[in-house]
Design an enzyme around this catalytic site. Structure first.
Site, PDB file in Angstrom:
ATOM      1  N   ASP A  22      31.116 -90.943 -10.661  1.00  0.00           N
ATOM      2  CA  ASP A  22      31.987 -90.245 -10.612  1.00  0.00           C
ATOM      3  C   ASP A  22      32.914 -89.769  -9.683  1.00  0.00           C
ATOM      4  O   ASP A  22      33.462 -91.189  -8.770  1.00  0.00           O
ATOM      5  CB  ASP A  22      30.818 -88.964  -9.747  1.00  0.00           C
ATOM      6  CG  ASP A  22      30.924 -87.904 -10.213  1.00  0.00           C
ATOM      7  OD1 ASP A  22      32.154 -87.111 -11.588  1.00  0.00           O
ATOM      8  OD2 ASP A  22      29.697 -86.365 -10.005  1.00  0.00           O
TER       9      ASP A  22
ATOM     10  N   HIS B 168      40.712 -88.348 -13.849  1.00  0.00           N
ATOM     11  CA  HIS B 168      39.876 -87.725 -12.709  1.00  0.00           C
ATOM     12  C   HIS B 168      38.793 -88.460 -12.667  1.00  0.00           C
ATOM     13  O   HIS B 168      37.412 -87.759 -11.709  1.00  0.00           O
ATOM     14  CB  HIS B 168      39.522 -86.641 -13.980  1.00  0.00           C
ATOM     15  CG  HIS B 168      41.097 -85.136 -13.288  1.00  0.00           C
ATOM     16  ND1 HIS B 168      40.911 -84.848 -12.374  1.00  0.00           N
ATOM     17  CD2 HIS B 168      42.117 -85.511 -13.922  1.00  0.00           C
ATOM     18  CE1 HIS B 168      41.896 -83.374 -12.666  1.00  0.00           C
ATOM     19  NE2 HIS B 168      42.809 -83.746 -13.668  1.00  0.00           N
TER      20      HIS B 168
HETATM   21  C1  GDG Z   1      35.982 -84.049 -13.395  1.00  0.00           C
HETATM   22  C2  GDG Z   1      35.165 -85.449 -13.073  1.00  0.00           C
HETATM   23  C3  GDG Z   1      35.949 -84.982 -10.836  1.00  0.00           C
HETATM   24  C4  GDG Z   1      29.258 -76.599 -12.083  1.00  0.00           C
HETATM   25  N1  GDG Z   1      28.391 -75.164 -13.263  1.00  0.00           N
HETATM   26  C5  GDG Z   1      29.711 -73.821 -13.264  1.00  0.00           C
HETATM   27  C6  GDG Z   1      30.347 -74.612 -12.671  1.00  0.00           C
HETATM   28  N2  GDG Z   1      30.759 -75.532 -12.264  1.00  0.00           N
HETATM   29  C7  GDG Z   1      31.616 -76.086 -11.755  1.00  0.00           C
HETATM   30  C8  GDG Z   1      31.045 -76.752 -10.317  1.00  0.00           C
HETATM   31  C9  GDG Z   1      32.538 -77.913  -9.827  1.00  0.00           C
HETATM   32  C10 GDG Z   1      33.536 -78.219 -11.274  1.00  0.00           C
HETATM   33  O1  GDG Z   1      32.190 -77.303 -12.105  1.00  0.00           O
HETATM   34  C11 GDG Z   1      32.514 -79.667 -11.934  1.00  0.00           C
HETATM   35  O2  GDG Z   1      33.129 -80.161 -11.483  1.00  0.00           O
HETATM   36  P1  GDG Z   1      32.679 -82.132 -10.480  1.00  0.00           P
HETATM   37  O3  GDG Z   1      33.763 -82.534 -10.204  1.00  0.00           O
HETATM   38  O4  GDG Z   1      31.584 -82.405 -10.346  1.00  0.00           O
HETATM   39  O5  GDG Z   1      32.259 -83.171 -12.367  1.00  0.00           O
HETATM   40  P2  GDG Z   1      33.399 -83.085 -13.694  1.00  0.00           P
HETATM   41  O6  GDG Z   1      33.111 -81.788 -14.241  1.00  0.00           O
HETATM   42  O7  GDG Z   1      33.006 -84.227 -14.635  1.00  0.00           O
HETATM   43  O8  GDG Z   1      34.760 -83.388 -13.343  1.00  0.00           O
HETATM   44  C12 GDG Z   1      34.798 -85.443 -11.397  1.00  0.00           C
HETATM   45  C13 GDG Z   1      36.466 -83.453 -11.109  1.00  0.00           C
HETATM   46  O9  GDG Z   1      37.109 -84.137 -12.377  1.00  0.00           O
HETATM   47  C14 GDG Z   1      38.168 -82.815 -10.440  1.00  0.00           C
HETATM   48  O10 GDG Z   1      38.878 -83.998 -10.607  1.00  0.00           O
HETATM   49  O11 GDG Z   1      35.595 -84.045  -8.693  1.00  0.00           O
HETATM   50  O12 GDG Z   1      34.505 -86.588 -11.095  1.00  0.00           O
HETATM   51  O13 GDG Z   1      34.008 -86.552 -13.848  1.00  0.00           O
HETATM   52  O14 GDG Z   1      33.904 -77.292  -9.602  1.00  0.00           O
HETATM   53  O15 GDG Z   1      31.058 -75.525  -9.236  1.00  0.00           O
HETATM   54  N3  GDG Z   1      31.526 -73.243 -12.274  1.00  0.00           N
HETATM   55  C15 GDG Z   1      30.590 -73.041 -12.483  1.00  0.00           C
HETATM   56  N4  GDG Z   1      29.667 -71.796 -13.299  1.00  0.00           N
HETATM   57  C16 GDG Z   1      29.268 -73.175 -13.447  1.00  0.00           C
HETATM   58  O16 GDG Z   1      27.890 -72.471 -13.606  1.00  0.00           O
HETATM   59  N5  GDG Z   1      31.296 -71.134 -12.425  1.00  0.00           N
END
Ligand code: GDG
Length: 472
Positions: free
Chosen positions: A365, A157
């Site tokens: 990212d 990821h």
């Molecule tokens: C890894 C990789 C890759 C955030 N705050 C809240 C909340 N979130 C959710 C967002 C989003 C998720 O968390 C974060 O996803 P990201 O993709 O931005 O980042 P990582 O956590 O670092 O994830 C990344 C991912 O894996 C998938 O393969 O894209 O690059 O680092 O969905 O909405 N959700 C809720 N409350 C919050 O306060 N419910």
């Protein structure tokens, strides 16, 4: 029957969460698991004094959840140590934050052995195993040692680092060799895949064949790019839940006619939060006419608090946020609202809808799902503008966003101004193209194409055991 076994550090599915509380990725993996009444296996999040290998089995609908407790030392070495203090910073180009020590590396290997042992009682001979992320790179190797001949896939990821950085890691050869025990290794983007194949070619003399596979030590591993998407319908205005509508209403009431810039991230140094705050400060400095007409809401949910780099970052962000508000706030205007608590996913959708601009500027990212969720949530008649870092995997697909270099604060400040003043026709044009992209690269399409590709890889050949006295 062949079932799917998903393995990840934490299991995203549980009995007690429902509705908008479950994240999109968890919901998608659950959908994949439901098809074959599969099993999701991972660490329980709990510790026991002495590791006992006992699996806690739970049934959630058609899916079995299998969890295992670890020892406090395991968490220190495997999770806080090698996973989050070695691999995470290294794979995000933060060699300055990368700590290596032999004890953590040993703990990482030990926990992967423990996971493999525990999977023995779960996995049948025809089951397909899908392993997720950097915590589990050596898992297939451990499973093969125990005689598993199943199809085993791995999905990373996070980004794959450049060869020059990866080779600073003691034991990088063994870590990458462990990937050859998988039948399929997937990445989010061509860039991460080519960093991997570049390392193999230049460091290890291993070439990718015409079919996109690599061969090493008699095992053949297919490589592929599977960009993850979001389930756009969960964020679409027409599907908004009551909680989502309420969150949007609450936000809009608090706007007082101002435009909002939104950022949503885990509190992580890879997300570029400090650089983003500083760029916003530059924008306020460069455009006095915009002050009091706009504010930024940054939601940053704390993560990995036990790791020192995260504590340091938190302190720095508190200081920069305080400085900005101290310098620019007026009696009835706070330029930066900085929130450290988490929200339900449907509440987030409501918040996304009330924001004119999303400022998503990670320094590196794997993909970044927030950028996609923001686009999915917009009102087609009056969509907001996405500003996106060129260093997010998502930038490879979301070319109609305003693409910025997060290290260039002047450029980011200009992009903020441009986004806030963009005319509706351009906003709609850009948004439509971005939304079409979300439809093309959906979350369901992601897991389906990964599992199809994994299912089409040849079944690993049986081990040839030589009987003493027979010819080779
Ligand atoms: C890894 C990789 C890759 C955030 N705050 C809240 C909340 N979130 C959710 C967002 C989003 C998720 O968390 C974060 O996803 P990201 O993709 O931005 O980042 P990582 O956590 O670092 O994830 C990344 C991912 O894996 C998938 O393969 O894209 O690059 O680092 O969905 O909405 N959700 C809720 N409350 C919050 O306060 N419910």
């Amino acid at each position: 029957m062949s079932r799917l076994i998903v393995v990840s550090n934490r299991v995203g599915l549980s009995r007690d969460v429902g509705g908008g509380a479950v994240g999109g990725l968890s919901a998608a993996l659950t959908a994949a698991l439901r098809q074959s009444q599969g099993v999701w296996f991972g660490w329980s999040g709990e510790t026991v004094e002495k590791f006992n290998g006992q699996l806690a089995l739970d049934r959630v609908g058609d899916v079995t959840v299998a969890r295992i407790d670890l020892e406090p030392r395991d968490i220190e070495e495997y999770y806080n140590g090698y996973s989050n203090n070695t691999l995470w910073p290294l794979f995000h180009n933060r060699i300055d934050l990368t700590h290596y020590d032999r004890a953590s590396a040993d703990g990482y290997a030990r926990v992967n052995q423990r996971f493999a042992e525990a999977l023995r009682s779960v996995v049948g001979p025809n089951d397909v195993i899908w392993v997720h992320d950097y915590h589990m790179i050596p898992l297939a190797r451990e499973l093969r040692k125990l005689g598993f001949r199943n199809r085993i896939g791995f999905f990373l990821h996070i980004p794959w680092p450049a060869r020059q950085l990866l080779t600073t890691l003691p034991g990088h050869q063994a870590l990458t060799d462990a990937l050859f025990d998988y039948d399929l290794v997937g990445f989010h983007t061509d860039e991460w895949l080519s960093a991997f194949t570049g390392y193999l070619r230049n460091e290890r003399g291993i070439e990718v064949d015409a079919e996109g596979s690599v061969e090493s030590a008699g095992r053949r591993t297919r490589l592929g790019v599977f960009p993850i998407g979001v389930h756009a319908a969960d964020f679409a205005p027409e599907n908004a839940s009551e909680a989502s509508i309420q969150a949007q209403k609450r936000m809009e009431e608090s706007l007082s006619g101002r435009q909002m810039i939104i950022g949503v991230d885990r509190l992580d140094y890879s997300k570029g939060l400090e650089e983003r705050f500083i760029a916003y400060e530059q924008f306020l400095h460069d455009h006095p006419d915009q002050r009091e007409k706009v504010f930024m809401l940054q939601i940053a949910t704390p993560s990995r608090d036990a790791v020192e780099a995260y504590q340091d970052l938190r302190g720095r962000l508190d200081a920069v946020a305080g400085r900005i508000n101290g310098a620019f706030a007026t009696l009835d205007w706070v330029p930066l609202r900085y929130v450290n608590s988490g929200f339900r996913q449907d509440e987030l959708a409501g918040v996304y809808r009330s924001a004119r601009v999303a400022l998503i500027t990670p320094l590196r990212d794997g993909m970044n799902l927030v950028a996609k969720e923001y686009v999915a949530a917009q009102d087609p008649a009056d969509p907001g503008v996405l500003i996106l870092s060129r260093f997010a995997g998502a930038a490879a697909q979301m070319k109609e966003a305003l693409i910025v270099n997060p290290y260039d604060r002047e450029e980011m400040a200009q992009a903020i101004h441009r986004a806030l003043t963009m005319d509706p026709a351009e906003r709609i044009l850009r948004w439509r193209a971005l939304k079409d992209g979300l439809e093309r690269e959906s979350l369901d399409g992601w897991w389906q194409s990964y599992l199809e590709t994994l299912g089409a890889t040849p079944r690993p050949a049986p081990k040839i055991v030589r009987v003493a006295g027979t010819a080779p």
